[in-house]
Design a protein around this motif. Structure first.
Motif, PDB file in Angstrom:
ATOM      1  N   ASP A 166       0.842  -1.191   0.000  1.00  0.00           N
ATOM      2  CA  ASP A 166       0.000   0.000   0.000  1.00  0.00           C
ATOM      3  C   ASP A 166       0.881   1.245   0.000  1.00  0.00           C
ATOM      4  OD1 ASP A 166       0.971   0.110   2.644  1.00  0.00           O
ATOM      5  OD2 ASP A 166      -0.858  -0.780   3.452  1.00  0.00           O
ATOM      6  N   LEU A 167       0.230   2.417  -0.014  1.00  0.00           N
ATOM      7  CA  LEU A 167       0.973   3.669  -0.020  1.00  0.00           C
ATOM      8  C   LEU A 167       1.779   3.860   1.259  1.00  0.00           C
ATOM      9  CD1 LEU A 167      -1.587   6.086  -1.700  1.00  0.00           C
ATOM     10  CD2 LEU A 167       0.544   5.213  -2.660  1.00  0.00           C
ATOM     11  N   ALA A 168       1.274   3.359   2.363  1.00  0.00           N
ATOM     12  CA  ALA A 168       2.015   3.462   3.625  1.00  0.00           C
ATOM     13  C   ALA A 168       3.348   2.719   3.519  1.00  0.00           C
ATOM     14  CB  ALA A 168       1.181   2.922   4.780  1.00  0.00           C
ATOM     15  N   GLY A 169       3.354   1.583   2.851  1.00  0.00           N
ATOM     16  CA  GLY A 169       4.589   0.828   2.657  1.00  0.00           C
ATOM     17  C   GLY A 169       5.587   1.583   1.790  1.00  0.00           C
ATOM     18  N   LEU A 170       5.088   2.236   0.743  1.00  0.00           N
ATOM     19  CA  LEU A 170       5.958   3.048  -0.116  1.00  0.00           C
ATOM     20  C   LEU A 170       6.504   4.234   0.669  1.00  0.00           C
ATOM     21  CD1 LEU A 170       7.201   3.721  -2.878  1.00  0.00           C
ATOM     22  CD2 LEU A 170       5.049   4.898  -3.435  1.00  0.00           C
ATOM     23  N   ASN A 171       5.637   4.871   1.438  1.00  0.00           N
ATOM     24  CA  ASN A 171       6.042   6.008   2.262  1.00  0.00           C
ATOM     25  C   ASN A 171       7.131   5.596   3.260  1.00  0.00           C
ATOM     26  OD1 ASN A 171       5.669   8.787   3.201  1.00  0.00           O
ATOM     27  ND2 ASN A 171       4.889   7.811   5.058  1.00  0.00           N
ATOM     28  N   GLU A 172       6.963   4.450   3.866  1.00  0.00           N
ATOM     29  CA  GLU A 172       7.963   3.950   4.825  1.00  0.00           C
ATOM     30  C   GLU A 172       9.300   3.693   4.130  1.00  0.00           C
ATOM     31  OE1 GLU A 172       8.751  -0.044   7.448  1.00  0.00           O
ATOM     32  OE2 GLU A 172       6.694   0.683   7.317  1.00  0.00           O
ATOM     33  N   LEU A 173       9.276   3.067   2.986  1.00  0.00           N
ATOM     34  CA  LEU A 173      10.510   2.799   2.254  1.00  0.00           C
ATOM     35  C   LEU A 173      11.243   4.101   1.926  1.00  0.00           C
ATOM     36  CD1 LEU A 173      12.418   0.818   0.707  1.00  0.00           C
ATOM     37  CD2 LEU A 173      10.978   1.256  -1.298  1.00  0.00           C
ATOM     38  N   ILE A 174      10.488   5.084   1.450  1.00  0.00           N
ATOM     39  CA  ILE A 174      11.120   6.345   1.049  1.00  0.00           C
ATOM     40  C   ILE A 174      11.626   7.127   2.255  1.00  0.00           C
ATOM     41  CG2 ILE A 174      10.658   8.623   0.042  1.00  0.00           C
ATOM     42  CD1 ILE A 174       8.815   7.129  -1.985  1.00  0.00           C
ATOM     43  N   HIS A 175      10.743   7.311   3.265  1.00  0.00           N
ATOM     44  CA  HIS A 175      11.073   8.208   4.371  1.00  0.00           C
ATOM     45  C   HIS A 175      11.858   7.579   5.520  1.00  0.00           C
ATOM     46  CE1 HIS A 175       8.016  10.610   2.276  1.00  0.00           C
ATOM     47  NE2 HIS A 175       8.799  11.598   2.659  1.00  0.00           N
ATOM     48  N   GLN A 176      11.806   6.266   5.636  1.00  0.00           N
ATOM     49  CA  GLN A 176      12.515   5.646   6.751  1.00  0.00           C
ATOM     50  C   GLN A 176      13.726   4.818   6.312  1.00  0.00           C
ATOM     51  OE1 GLN A 176       9.783   3.681   9.428  1.00  0.00           O
ATOM     52  NE2 GLN A 176       8.366   5.410   9.347  1.00  0.00           N
ATOM     53  N   VAL A 177      13.842   4.563   5.013  1.00  0.00           N
ATOM     54  CA  VAL A 177      14.963   3.756   4.535  1.00  0.00           C
ATOM     55  C   VAL A 177      15.857   4.555   3.588  1.00  0.00           C
ATOM     56  CG1 VAL A 177      15.630   1.664   3.273  1.00  0.00           C
ATOM     57  CG2 VAL A 177      13.663   1.617   4.825  1.00  0.00           C
ATOM     58  N   LEU A 178      15.273   5.093   2.514  1.00  0.00           N
ATOM     59  CA  LEU A 178      16.086   5.736   1.486  1.00  0.00           C
ATOM     60  C   LEU A 178      16.561   7.134   1.877  1.00  0.00           C
ATOM     61  CD1 LEU A 178      14.069   4.616  -1.681  1.00  0.00           C
ATOM     62  CD2 LEU A 178      16.162   3.591  -0.732  1.00  0.00           C
ATOM     63  N   LEU A 179      15.632   8.012   2.234  1.00  0.00           N
ATOM     64  CA  LEU A 179      16.011   9.396   2.538  1.00  0.00           C
ATOM     65  C   LEU A 179      16.976   9.537   3.723  1.00  0.00           C
ATOM     66  CD1 LEU A 179      12.767  11.431   1.800  1.00  0.00           C
ATOM     67  CD2 LEU A 179      15.005  11.686   0.710  1.00  0.00           C
ATOM     68  N   PRO A 180      16.839   8.743   4.767  1.00  0.00           N
ATOM     69  CA  PRO A 180      17.790   8.896   5.884  1.00  0.00           C
ATOM     70  C   PRO A 180      19.223   8.465   5.562  1.00  0.00           C
ATOM     71  CG  PRO A 180      15.789   7.822   6.635  1.00  0.00           C
ATOM     72  CD  PRO A 180      15.731   7.869   5.142  1.00  0.00           C
ATOM     73  N   HIS A 181      19.431   7.761   4.474  1.00  0.00           N
ATOM     74  CA  HIS A 181      20.788   7.302   4.163  1.00  0.00           C
ATOM     75  C   HIS A 181      21.685   8.516   3.907  1.00  0.00           C
ATOM     76  CE1 HIS A 181      24.184   5.472   2.165  1.00  0.00           C
ATOM     77  NE2 HIS A 181      23.822   4.341   2.750  1.00  0.00           N
ATOM     78  N   PRO A 182      22.872   8.549   4.494  1.00  0.00           N
ATOM     79  CA  PRO A 182      23.739   9.719   4.385  1.00  0.00           C
ATOM     80  C   PRO A 182      24.217  10.046   2.968  1.00  0.00           C
ATOM     81  CG  PRO A 182      24.863   7.921   5.529  1.00  0.00           C
ATOM     82  CD  PRO A 182      23.447   7.501   5.343  1.00  0.00           C
ATOM     83  N   ALA A 183      24.148   9.109   2.046  1.00  0.00           N
ATOM     84  CA  ALA A 183      24.589   9.390   0.681  1.00  0.00           C
ATOM     85  C   ALA A 183      23.469   9.937  -0.197  1.00  0.00           C
ATOM     86  CB  ALA A 183      25.157   8.118   0.041  1.00  0.00           C
ATOM     87  N   VAL A 184      22.234   9.875   0.283  1.00  0.00           N
ATOM     88  CA  VAL A 184      21.079  10.247  -0.534  1.00  0.00           C
ATOM     89  C   VAL A 184      20.756  11.733  -0.377  1.00  0.00           C
ATOM     90  CG1 VAL A 184      18.601   9.891  -0.871  1.00  0.00           C
ATOM     91  CG2 VAL A 184      20.120   7.936  -0.509  1.00  0.00           C
ATOM     92  N   ALA A 185      20.654  12.419  -1.517  1.00  0.00           N
ATOM     93  CA  ALA A 185      20.295  13.834  -1.518  1.00  0.00           C
ATOM     94  C   ALA A 185      18.803  14.027  -1.792  1.00  0.00           C
ATOM     95  CB  ALA A 185      21.105  14.589  -2.561  1.00  0.00           C
ATOM     96  N   ARG A 186      18.267  13.220  -2.716  1.00  0.00           N
ATOM     97  CA  ARG A 186      16.883  13.457  -3.152  1.00  0.00           C
ATOM     98  C   ARG A 186      16.268  12.151  -3.634  1.00  0.00           C
ATOM     99  NH1 ARG A 186      15.152  17.700  -7.914  1.00  0.00           N
ATOM    100  NH2 ARG A 186      12.962  17.158  -7.875  1.00  0.00           N
ATOM    101  N   VAL A 187      14.990  11.994  -3.346  1.00  0.00           N
ATOM    102  CA  VAL A 187      14.232  10.832  -3.800  1.00  0.00           C
ATOM    103  C   VAL A 187      12.933  11.332  -4.411  1.00  0.00           C
ATOM    104  CG1 VAL A 187      12.996   8.752  -3.060  1.00  0.00           C
ATOM    105  CG2 VAL A 187      15.206   9.311  -2.030  1.00  0.00           C
TER     106      VAL A 187
END
Length: 161
Positions: free
Chosen positions: A123-144
């Motif tokens: 669902d959208l909550a799962g996508l939101n979690e992946l983006i905001h809790q996994v990808l964006l917090p990574h120190p190498a990531v600038a933008r998603v």
């Protein structure tokens, strides 16, 4: 390796190309059925298939599953722009990408985005979690950025051989 180079190196003939095409349409087809369709014996088909596997033209066989039937109602393409390309940071990022089951494929890209990820979520909550809790917090990531698939007009099809 480019297909034509590989084609010259392995000396693929018309029957090999027809066999590869048939296997892309139905990898579960028996040697008897393929032999009938291509005008060869089952043993000849088996030898050709084995040669194509050994040559690396056939990478494997998979079952194609229906994401919606499995409850994966959200498909998205996610682009990731890196803030740094420091080898240690990139290594931890690519490790995350490889380990996350909802990321089903990933590519490095030219242009504004460094990576393109294909994602399936419940669902959208799962996508939101992946983006905001996994990808964006990574120190190498600038933008998603994500683009949610509304409808797929053409499924992943066979290679044009």
């Amino acid at each position: 390796m480019h297909f034509l180079q590989y084609h010259r190196m392995t000396k693929l003939d018309d029957i090999d190309l027809r066999l590869l095409t048939a296997l892309q349409e139905d990898a579960h087809a028996t040697a008897d059925a393929l032999g009938t369709a291509l005008g060869l014996s089952a043993s000849q088909i088996g030898r050709r298939r084995q040669r194509l596997e050994v040559a690396g033209l056939i990478e494997g066989y998979v079952a194609k599953l229906d994401p919606a039937a499995l409850g994966l109602s959200v498909q998205a393409f996610v682009t990731v722009q890196m803030a740094t390309h420091a080898p240690d940071k990139v290594k931890t990022f690519t490790r995350i990408v490889k380990l996350r089951p909802e990321i089903t494929s990933a590519w490095t890209m030219t242009g504004d985005a460094d990576y393109l990820l294909r994602v399936y979520c419940m669902d959208l909550a799962g996508l939101n979690e992946l983006i905001h809790q996994v990808l964006l917090p990574h120190p190498a990531v600038a933008r998603v950025q994500s683009q949610i698939v509304m409808d797929q007009m053409k499924t992943d099809g066979p290679l044009p051989i």
